[in-house]
Design a protein around this motif. Sequence first.
Motif: not given
Length: 409
Positions: A1-11, A61-68, A122-124, A195-196
């Motif tokens: 996972m890109k750190v940039r994507s994680y930054g967006l998720v966290t924000g 379950i939804a996050g696991s199937r379709f992406g967080l 979960s993304a961590v 990013e998925s």
Amino acid sequence: MKVRSYGLVTGAYWSLTLTDGALRMVVLLHFHELGFGPLELSFLFLAYEFMGILTNLFGGIAGSRFGLEQTLKAGLLIQIFALLAISFVDANWEKVFSITFVMFCQAFSGIAKDLTKMSSKSAVKFVVPEDGSSEQQTRLFRWVAVLTGSKNALKGVGFFVGSALLSSSGYRTSLLILASIVAVALVAVLVFLDESIGKSSKSAPKRIWASTYPAVNKLSIARFFLFGSRDIWFVVALPIFLNESLGWSFEGIGAFLAAWVIGYGIVQSVAPTVVRLRGASGEIQASTRLWSFLLMAFTILLAFLVEFDVSKSFTIIVGLLFFGVLFALNSSLHSYLILAFTEDDNDVAVNVGLYYSANAFGRLFGTLLSGLTYLWGGLSAALFTCCGFLAANWLISFSFPKKIKSGLQ
């Protein structure tokens, strides 16, 4: 996972956390001002907590199937809807209808909060490289602690923001401002997150109420009692006590609770420097047992001081500070363990969902008991009930694994 994507998720998670804390204070203080009693105020938040139970179970379950990233976007959108819907409540409505409508809106807010929380927590797991070392486990603990701590600090800011908005802008305008904050975060995620994250190749589990990992099930039960204990006296009993018994203003209550949660978040962020993890000596079990005992013992002392009316204002203020430190360390350790106990990355979203479902279940009971115990015996009754939950949390810690299989050998 890109750190940039994680930054967006966290924000995005931060924006929802801020508005979630603000919404709680706006609803609690506004309806208390309209004459709602402690038990009626508890009911306003029951649907919020109940939907958290279901959302985490099925959201994992939804996050696991379709992406967080998809569950994150859904959570932000639902929060905007909830904030706009609850702004239509009118002071002239019948009390029963008002309670029902607010519970309905709060249910959607609960869905939104837990979808975003499950997604970001979960993304961590996908940011920290998995190399099977004790250093990797320490890095994971630090990342989890920073995310959890910053989230709670922002929730504390939200308490203050909600109280200030209610006083300065009124009920409806406050909620519209909060909805706009979440809308900005949603647009940023839609435009920049490409990013998925966390999509699993495994089929959905046959049992959603229990994990295939025994340690995760035990930790989830402990989490139920830990967070139930806090909300028993924190959600309804404490704010009403500060207003009715100590004569605090709404702004004073909001500022104090905001400062408490901000400090709580800061302690969570630095938890890895306090709670040392050295798995070779079996310190995982020892750490959880020690910190859960200290929290229980201190709360018992606090309950007796309140019961015998010992320097009431001083006891509550200082007691809250020490309770916050000990609770934050326990919570941060739990948040690390749920990821550390999950050996297969394909199981992360499902296990985190189960864990936070137990968290929401505990908060549901805690919220209901907060109003009931305060009605029956005031703040001291709420605190003694809290002690019972903390005792259960401590006893369960004896059953945790002594070492983390994947890293702490």
